[in-house]
Write a protein that holds these residues in place. Structure first.
Motif, mmCIF file in Angstrom:
data_model
loop_
_atom_site.group_PDB
_atom_site.id
_atom_site.type_symbol
_atom_site.label_atom_id
_atom_site.label_comp_id
_atom_site.label_asym_id
_atom_site.label_seq_id
_atom_site.Cartn_x
_atom_site.Cartn_y
_atom_site.Cartn_z
ATOM 1 N N ALA A 285 44.165 33.372 60.230
ATOM 2 C CA ALA A 285 44.711 33.807 58.943
ATOM 3 C C ALA A 285 44.920 32.621 58.006
ATOM 4 C CB ALA A 285 46.030 34.547 59.165
ATOM 5 N N ASP B 225 49.270 31.901 47.675
ATOM 6 C CA ASP B 225 47.990 32.531 47.375
ATOM 7 C C ASP B 225 47.215 31.684 46.370
ATOM 8 O OD1 ASP B 225 48.995 33.120 44.827
ATOM 9 O OD2 ASP B 225 49.316 35.242 45.250
ATOM 10 N N LEU C 280 42.180 38.885 52.644
ATOM 11 C CA LEU C 280 43.116 38.351 53.625
ATOM 12 C C LEU C 280 43.650 39.432 54.561
ATOM 13 C CD1 LEU C 280 44.739 35.927 54.695
ATOM 14 C CD2 LEU C 280 46.501 36.473 52.978
ATOM 15 N N ARG D 76 41.646 31.658 56.556
ATOM 16 C CA ARG D 76 41.245 32.572 55.481
ATOM 17 C C ARG D 76 41.997 32.254 54.192
ATOM 18 N NH1 ARG D 76 41.592 36.445 59.501
ATOM 19 N NH2 ARG D 76 43.473 37.406 58.623
ATOM 20 N N VAL D 77 43.285 31.955 54.293
ATOM 21 C CA VAL D 77 44.071 31.588 53.106
ATOM 22 C C VAL D 77 43.413 30.412 52.393
ATOM 23 C CG1 VAL D 77 46.244 30.540 52.346
ATOM 24 C CG2 VAL D 77 46.291 32.509 53.887
#
Length: 240
Positions: A201, A229, A34, A204-205
Motif C-alpha cells: 500500500a 495523498d 489505492l 502504491r501511495v
C-alpha cells in the motif's frame, strides 16, 4: 458486510469521513487506484466514494484556497444542536452550526478545547458508512493532542457511551502529538483506512504521487503508517 443503519451507532461513534481537495478528479484517480473505490456525483456537490457498491467516504472540492487540504471525521449524534451546546460548555468551539446537508442529514463543524477539528452527523436519509473495518474502508481515528488528560476528560464526557458504555468497541483513541509527530504539530484527528498489507500500500501511495509521512509503527490497535495523498491530505494506513 454493510453497516448503514442508524441503530448501528451510539453517539460519539465515527460514522463518516470526507476529504476537502482542490482537485476532485485527481482525488478520484488517487483513491480509486489505492483503495479500489468507485465514485458517484451527489446533488450536494460532493462525490461519494464506494467500496464494492457500499458508501465509505466522500470527496469535496475546496471552495476557498485558504482552507486546509484535509480528511475530517464525523461522529454520530441523534441531536446535533444539543451536542453543540455540550461542546461549548466543555470548552470546545462550534465553527459551523448544525445545518441541513440535502436530505441526507444535518452536519456541524466543531473543535475540541485544543483546536482539533471534527464534524458531527445527525442522520436523515443516510446513517453513515456502508462498510468499515475492512480493507479499503475506515478502520480507526486517532486524536493526537498536547494534553491527553484534557482530551480524555472532554471526549470521555462527550462520548461516554461510545467509549466506555456496555459493549463499547470504540474506533477512537487519544495519544500525545510527540508520540508520532514533531512536538510543534497542531492537535488533530487522523483518519485511518484498513489495508491487508502495509508495504504494497505504501508503494502504491508513492507511485500515485503521495508520500510516506511517518513510516510503519506499532500501536495498540494495529500497525500504522501516516501518508499524504497527491494533494497533501494526510491519513493513515492500518494493518490489524
Amino acid at each position: 458486510m454493510a453497516e448503514n443503519r442508524a441503530s448501528e451507532y451510539t453517539e460519539g461513534t465515527p460514522c463518516w469521513v470526507d476529504a476537502q481537495l482542490p482537485d476532485l478528479e485527481a482525488g478520484k484517480r488517487f483513491y480509486g487506484e489505492l483503495f479500489g473505490w468507485t465514485f458517484e456525483d451527489q446533488p450536494t456537490g460532493t462525490v461519494r466514494a464506494s467500496k464494492d457498491g457500499d458508501p465509505v467516504a466522500s470527496l469535496a472540492r475546496k471552495t476557498d484556497g485558504r482552507l486546509p487540504t484535509v480528511w475530517t471525521v464525523s461522529f454520530f449524534t441523534p441531536d446535533a444542536d444539543a451536542l453543540c451546546a455540550r461542546i461549548r460548555a466543555a470548552g470546545g468551539q462550534v465553527v459551523a452550526p448544525p445545518a441541513p446537508f440535502g436530505d441526507l442529514g444535518r452536519t456541524a463543524l466543531v473543535t475540541d478545547p485544543e483546536g482539533a477539528v471534527f464534524s458531527l452527523w445527525q442522520p436523515g436519509a443516510t446513517a453513515g458508512f456502508g462498510r468499515r473495518h475492512e480493507p479499503g474502508a475506515f478502520a480507526w481515528v486517532q486524536l493526537y493532542t498536547r494534553d491527553t488528560d484534557t482530551a480524555n476528560a472532554f471526549y470521555g464526557d462527550l462520548f461516554h457511551d461510545a467509549l466506555f458504555g456496555e459493549g463499547a468497541d470504540p474506533d477512537f483513541g487519544r495519544a500525545p502529538v510527540s508520540e508520532v509527530f514533531a512536538p510543534e504539530m497542531p492537535p488533530h484527528l487522523l483518519v485511518h483506512f484498513a489495508v491487508r498489507e502495509l508495504e504494497p500500500a505504501l508503494e502504491r501511495v508513492t507511485r500515485l504521487g503521495g508520500r510516506t509521512q511517518v513510516p510503519p509503527f506499532d500501536t495498540s490497535y494495529g500497525t500504522a503508517a501516516v501518508v499524504t495523498d497527491n494533494q497533501g491530505a494526510s491519513f493513515a494506513l492500518l494493518r490489524r
